[in-house]
Design a protein around this motif. Structure first.
Motif, PDB file in Angstrom:
ATOM      1  N   VAL A 106       0.833  -1.202   0.000  1.00 58.19           N
ATOM      2  CA  VAL A 106       0.000   0.000   0.000  1.00 58.19           C
ATOM      3  C   VAL A 106       0.868   1.253   0.000  1.00 58.19           C
TER       4      VAL A 106
ATOM      5  N   GLY B 101      -6.415   7.625  -2.573  1.00 59.99           N
ATOM      6  CA  GLY B 101      -7.211   6.719  -3.404  1.00 59.99           C
ATOM      7  C   GLY B 101      -6.457   5.443  -3.743  1.00 59.99           C
ATOM      8  N   ALA B 102      -5.146   5.553  -4.023  1.00 59.39           N
ATOM      9  CA  ALA B 102      -4.359   4.352  -4.290  1.00 59.39           C
ATOM     10  C   ALA B 102      -4.267   3.475  -3.052  1.00 59.39           C
TER      11      ALA B 102
ATOM     12  N   ILE C 153      -6.575   3.212  -0.711  1.00 59.82           N
ATOM     13  CA  ILE C 153      -7.863   2.520  -0.556  1.00 59.82           C
ATOM     14  C   ILE C 153      -7.957   1.356  -1.534  1.00 59.82           C
ATOM     15  N   ALA C 154      -7.543   1.596  -2.793  1.00 56.34           N
ATOM     16  CA  ALA C 154      -7.640   0.549  -3.809  1.00 56.34           C
ATOM     17  C   ALA C 154      -6.746  -0.634  -3.463  1.00 56.34           C
ATOM     18  N   VAL C 155      -5.488  -0.382  -3.141  1.00 58.83           N
ATOM     19  CA  VAL C 155      -4.566  -1.474  -2.831  1.00 58.83           C
ATOM     20  C   VAL C 155      -4.922  -2.100  -1.486  1.00 58.83           C
TER      21      VAL C 155
ATOM     22  N   GLY D 295      -7.926  -2.407  -0.321  1.00 55.36           N
ATOM     23  CA  GLY D 295      -9.057  -3.318  -0.549  1.00 55.36           C
ATOM     24  C   GLY D 295      -8.600  -4.642  -1.130  1.00 55.36           C
ATOM     25  N   MET D 296      -7.578  -4.660  -1.930  1.00 56.54           N
ATOM     26  CA  MET D 296      -7.082  -5.913  -2.504  1.00 56.54           C
ATOM     27  C   MET D 296      -6.298  -6.736  -1.491  1.00 56.54           C
ATOM     28  N   THR D 297      -5.689  -6.073  -0.518  1.00 52.76           N
ATOM     29  CA  THR D 297      -4.851  -6.789   0.454  1.00 52.76           C
ATOM     30  C   THR D 297      -5.568  -7.074   1.778  1.00 52.76           C
TER      31      THR D 297
ATOM     32  N   ALA E 277      -6.074   3.792   3.253  1.00 54.85           N
ATOM     33  CA  ALA E 277      -6.104   5.221   2.928  1.00 54.85           C
ATOM     34  C   ALA E 277      -5.184   6.001   3.855  1.00 54.85           C
TER      35      ALA E 277
END
Length: 375
Positions: free
Chosen positions: A281, A312-313, A315-317, A319-321, A328
């Motif tokens: 992250v 935003g990156a 939150i995105a990463v 969510g994947m991990t 965030a």
């Protein structure tokens, strides 16, 4: 024998003087000077015949001519070569020396400026006036952003950290060692110390030592494995600088630069001691933040955009991990530290080499402690 007196021969007159033989005309007896003058008269100056009036033939009898010239006063002629020697023997007055005028210096060409108003970053600064001093004298800011190319390299190195972290610690060591090497070289170049091979090698060796200590001790013992080499390297740097024969100012400057570079290289080991998901992250957030910061936007707007993009990156990463909303926070915190490192690499009008070393490594290195603490 006769008693007659002696009779001379016929035609013999005892009282008559014998005839004298004609004598050649007497040659004048010249002294050494006259002889020397006679031998040198054709090499020196000659008499000017035009200044003397020609002798007019007179009808006077020879006896009258002899009477006129019998009591002429002696004449002396100044020989030309004697006058020339006397002139050479006279002391000459020294002439005043006048130095030739110095050529006017050619005007220096005006530095080319880009569309942003800043001069181009140089590989070698001016020996008399640095680029930062010139920028300040012209009223411009000495802060020059690294640009898009270093940002792309930072993003690439961040993505390597983010991808290799979930695989294994040994896979993560490969991009981490590259980051530590670029950090050590970039910090010395940023401080104007290049080439400083001993300091760069010492700082890089400290980072590698911390990596080995974390791999041996494990992530649970990462704080001791990182702080231990940090203290040892500070003491080692101090001892080495005390043995230096340089002047005190140079030794102090080298000590501070070596300690700071070693500390940054060792602190980067925090990626190895943090949770792999947090590393993914944080590294992804730094990559996105640096790319957003390199966009051609005003500085305040660029900072806001980069922080929002990093969050935003995260939150995105996250969510994947499986980190979720915590991603965030990690992403935004890592972005703040990355912008600080980005600002440090932009200071004092650095060269392109600084942009491709410190500009690439400092954003990722500065974010390592936050990722390590917030994992």
């Amino acid at each position: 024998m006769t008693n007659q007196p002696y009779e001379p021969y016929e035609g013999y007159d005892p009282y008559q003087q014998p005839p004298q033989q004609p004598q050649p005309p007497a040659q004048p007896q010249w002294g050494y000077d006259e002889q020397q003058y006679a031998t040198q008269q054709w090499q020196g100056q000659t008499w000017e015949t035009q200044t003397h009036a020609p002798v007019q033939a007179a009808a006077a009898p020879p006896m009258a001519a002899a009477a006129e010239t019998a009591y002429l006063p002696p004449q002396s002629y100044e020989r030309p070569y004697v006058a020339e020697q006397q002139q050479q023997q006279q002391p000459q007055q020294p002439q005043a020396y006048s130095a030739p005028p110095a050529p006017a210096p050619a005007p220096a060409p005006a530095p080319a400026e880009s569309d942003t108003g800043y001069g181009p970053a140089t590989l070698a600064g001016n020996a008399r006036v640095t680029d930062a001093q010139r920028a300040r004298l012209e009223g411009r800011s000495p802060i020059i952003e690294p640009g898009m190319q270093p940002a792309l390299l930072t993003a690439l190195l961040g993505l390597l950290l983010a991808v290799t972290a979930p695989i294994s610690s040994y896979a993560l060591v490969i991009p981490l060692v590259i980051l530590q090497a670029v950090t050590a070289a970039g910090w010395f170049r940023l401080n104007g110390m290049w080439p400083a091979r001993q300091g760069i090698a010492l700082a890089f060796l400290g980072g590698v030592t911390a990596d080995v200590a974390v791999l041996v001790a494990g992530r649970d013992q990462a704080p001791a494995a990182i702080l231990g080499p940090l203290g040892i390297w500070v003491l080692l740097t101090l001892v080495l600088q005390l043995r230096s024969h340089a002047d005190p100012d140079t030794r102090m400057y080298g000590l501070m630069a070596t300690v700071a570079s070693s500390a940054l290289a060792i602190i980067a080991t925090g990626y190895l001691g943090a949770d792999p998901d947090a590393v993914s992250v944080g590294a992804a957030a730094v990559a996105v933040a640096v790319l957003a910061r390199a966009l051609p936007l005003p500085t305040p707007a660029s900072v806001v955009v980069s922080l929002l993009a990093a969050a935003g990156a995260g939150i995105a990463v996250g969510g994947m991990t499986g980190l979720g909303a915590k991603g965030a926070l990690i992403g935004a915190s890592a972005a703040v530290c990355a912008l600080v490192g980005h600002r440090a690499a932009s200071y004092d009008y650095p060269s392109r080499f600084v942009h491709f070393t410190a500009g690439v490594a400092l954003p990722l290195t500065a974010a390592a402690p936050v990722v390590w603490i917030l994992h």
